[in-house]
Design a protein around this motif. Structure first.
Motif, PDB file in Angstrom:
ATOM      1  N   ARG A   1     -16.879  54.374 -25.115  1.00  0.00           N
ATOM      2  CA  ARG A   1     -17.325  53.066 -24.629  1.00  0.00           C
ATOM      3  C   ARG A   1     -17.304  52.028 -25.738  1.00  0.00           C
ATOM      4  NH1 ARG A   1     -19.351  54.134 -19.663  1.00  0.00           N
ATOM      5  NH2 ARG A   1     -19.846  51.953 -19.361  1.00  0.00           N
TER       6      ARG A   1
ATOM      7  N   GLU B   1     -19.505  49.806 -26.353  1.00  0.00           N
ATOM      8  CA  GLU B   1     -20.821  49.728 -27.009  1.00  0.00           C
ATOM      9  C   GLU B   1     -20.919  50.755 -28.135  1.00  0.00           C
ATOM     10  OE1 GLU B   1     -21.470  50.310 -22.980  1.00  0.00           O
ATOM     11  OE2 GLU B   1     -20.095  48.711 -23.572  1.00  0.00           O
ATOM     12  N   LYS B   2     -20.342  51.928 -27.873  1.00  0.00           N
ATOM     13  CA  LYS B   2     -20.387  53.008 -28.859  1.00  0.00           C
ATOM     14  C   LYS B   2     -19.622  52.603 -30.128  1.00  0.00           C
ATOM     15  CE  LYS B   2     -22.320  56.381 -29.539  1.00  0.00           C
ATOM     16  NZ  LYS B   2     -23.595  56.925 -29.097  1.00  0.00           N
TER      17      LYS B   2
ATOM     18  N   ALA C   1     -18.915  49.580 -31.088  1.00  0.00           N
ATOM     19  CA  ALA C   1     -19.625  48.470 -31.721  1.00  0.00           C
ATOM     20  C   ALA C   1     -20.790  49.004 -32.548  1.00  0.00           C
ATOM     21  CB  ALA C   1     -20.127  47.502 -30.659  1.00  0.00           C
ATOM     22  N   ASP C   2     -21.447  49.996 -31.997  1.00  0.00           N
ATOM     23  CA  ASP C   2     -22.585  50.620 -32.659  1.00  0.00           C
ATOM     24  C   ASP C   2     -22.161  51.278 -33.970  1.00  0.00           C
ATOM     25  OD1 ASP C   2     -25.152  51.495 -32.954  1.00  0.00           O
ATOM     26  OD2 ASP C   2     -24.835  53.335 -31.796  1.00  0.00           O
TER      27      ASP C   2
ATOM     28  N   ARG D   1     -20.327  43.340 -29.894  1.00  0.00           N
ATOM     29  CA  ARG D   1     -19.325  43.873 -28.956  1.00  0.00           C
ATOM     30  C   ARG D   1     -18.055  43.035 -28.916  1.00  0.00           C
ATOM     31  NH1 ARG D   1     -22.484  45.300 -23.432  1.00  0.00           N
ATOM     32  NH2 ARG D   1     -24.244  46.313 -24.427  1.00  0.00           N
TER      33      ARG D   1
ATOM     34  N   THR E   1     -15.862  43.679 -31.738  1.00  0.00           N
ATOM     35  CA  THR E   1     -15.287  45.020 -31.637  1.00  0.00           C
ATOM     36  C   THR E   1     -14.130  45.021 -30.646  1.00  0.00           C
ATOM     37  OG1 THR E   1     -17.513  45.855 -31.996  1.00  0.00           O
ATOM     38  CG2 THR E   1     -15.862  47.453 -31.304  1.00  0.00           C
ATOM     39  N   ARG E   2     -14.357  44.314 -29.520  1.00  0.00           N
ATOM     40  CA  ARG E   2     -13.318  44.256 -28.498  1.00  0.00           C
ATOM     41  C   ARG E   2     -12.033  43.636 -29.084  1.00  0.00           C
ATOM     42  NH1 ARG E   2     -14.441  43.858 -23.044  1.00  0.00           N
ATOM     43  NH2 ARG E   2     -16.397  42.779 -23.400  1.00  0.00           N
TER      44      ARG E   2
END
Lengths: 169, 256
Positions: free
Chosen positions: A22, A24-25, A27-28, A34, A37-38
């Motif tokens: 995911r 979010e993962k 990005a984390d 996010r 990261t995208r």
């Protein structure tokens, strides 16, 4: 962390995972927002395609996953001796379509739309993990209700259920 | 000399009816029941001549169509509602058209899925041969345990795999740290002394972690099995309440 290293890290993480990862993962792990990261994933996606690499990043079932470029399909099938992976029968496909749009849905509701019994089809779809039992309907007999799974999205290369086109009127 | 006749395969009566409507090149809403019934029966007849198995649903649909047709021919007569259960439960041409229309929409959706399937079959997604990794970010990851039997089955399968590979210390060792008999005595004693109904979490020391919770849970199940305590829950997944089983105490007094 500099940009190139971030891209390398994402590539490595995706390489290690056989399930979609995911946003979010990622990005984390990168400790970035996010949106940023995208952008990095999109850049990496672009880099891989531009360099004609044998791996690409696909967006399936709510995450990112590595896969092979579609144009290699023929050669790869010959190389690994796998034929286009047995397709799903028409009966199963109709049933899946009904479940995908009406979930959670009972067997009786599916049978009423298709006009045929669906017991075996449902069993097979459960075995292939394309659907799951998601609960029971309140009412006489409390029949089981069926829903689609993340594997369903993966199998059809869908990001999310919302990607299904609206039912024609 | 033998002939090979190829008949299209239909997924069900709606599929066949839909095919006939399409062949007639008219809108679903304009098709005449008499005409479609005739074609439908002709098709079943050809199936019979070819010694094909005809699924019962096709025959029920034939009966449904014939009834619709006869209803249209005969002057209307109010009829008491029927109790008998019917697979199709179609009583007017409108209902038939509605059902056909609904079927057609899902058939379209199935066609979309078929296209996506073909596209996706050209892509081989990364596979590690079943080995799954847990990614740890800054935030701790938790499993939602009660998402349903599908997920639970998956968790148990993975757990069994890990255990079988002897990658972790045997489970028994963990449980022995929290003897179930000790927990049972503790729970029963506390319930008896308080004389109240207590929630399950009153017996679980959160610092004890997962093994503690498992031991407490097994102890509660065992006490309930021995009918020493009673368990209550007002709704599925709701709070579990415990009390001394008073009916059993009475039984014992009578017996003594």
């Amino acid at each position: 962390m500099e940009r190139e290293r971030q891209k390398t890290l994402i590539e490595a993480i995706l390489f290690l995972n056989e399930d979609p990862v995911r946003l979010e993962k990622l990005a984390d792990i990168l400790e970035l927002p996010r949106e940023e990261t995208r952008e990095i994933v999109a850049e990496l996606q672009h880099d891989l395609a531009a360099a004609s690499r044998g791996i690409r990043i696909f967006e399936v079932a709510g995450g990112y996953q590595l896969g092979t470029p579609p144009e290699l399909a023929g050669d790869l099938e010959r190389a690994i001796g796998e034929e286009g992976g047995g397709s799903i029968s028409n009966a199963a496909l109709e049933t899946l379509a009904i479940i995908a749009y009406k979930q959670p849905v009972t067997r009786a509701e599916i049978e009423s739309i298709r006009g045929v019994k669906c017991e075996h089809v449902l069993e097979n779809l459960l075995k292939r993990r394309l659907i799951r039992i998601s609960g029971r309907k309140e009412g006489p007999g409390r029949p089981l209700m069926y829903s689609t799974t993340p594997d369903f999205l993966k199998y059809f290369g869908l990001k999310e259920l919302k990607e299904l086109p609206p039912l024609e009127e | 000399m033998s002939y090979t006749v190829r008949l299209p395969v239909f997924e069900g009566p709606f599929d066949l009816l839909f095919h006939l409507v399409k062949k007639a090149e008219v809108d679903i809403w304009e098709i005449s029941i008499a005409e479609i019934t005739g074609q439908y029966l002709a098709y079943l007849q050809s199936m019979k001549e070819l010694n094909l198995d005809i699924a019962s649903e096709f025959l029920v649909m034939a009966a449904t169509l014939l009834r619709l047709k006869s209803k249209l021919l005969l002057p209307r007569q109010p009829r008491p509602a029927e109790d008998e259960e019917e697979i199709f439960d179609i009583n007017s041409p409108e209902e038939l058209f509605n059902r056909l229309e609904e079927y057609r929409r899902f058939k379209e959706a199935a066609r979309f899925l078929r296209e996506k399937e073909l596209e996706q079959q050209k892509i081989f997604l990364r596979s590690t041969g079943g080995r799954k990794l847990m990614l740890m970010g800054r935030q701790q990851t938790f499993y939602t345990f009660w998402e349903g039997p599908y997920v639970l089955g998956e968790i148990m399968r993975r757990f069994a795999e890990t255990a079988a590979a002897a990658a972790i210390t045997p489970v028994i060792g963990g449980i022995e740290d929290f003897p179930v008999a000790e927990k049972m005595a503790f729970i029963y004693d506390l319930l008896e002394r308080s004389g109240k109904v207590l929630p399950l979490k009153a017996f679980w020391n959160e610092k004890g972690g997962l093994w503690e919770l498992i031991a407490v849970f097994i102890a509660v199940l065992e006490l309930a099995r021995q009918r020493k305590i009673a368990l209550y829950q007002d709704r599925p997944f709701g709070q579990i309440l415990l009390s001394i089983n008073s009916t059993r105490e009475k039984e014992q007094k009578h017996g003594a």
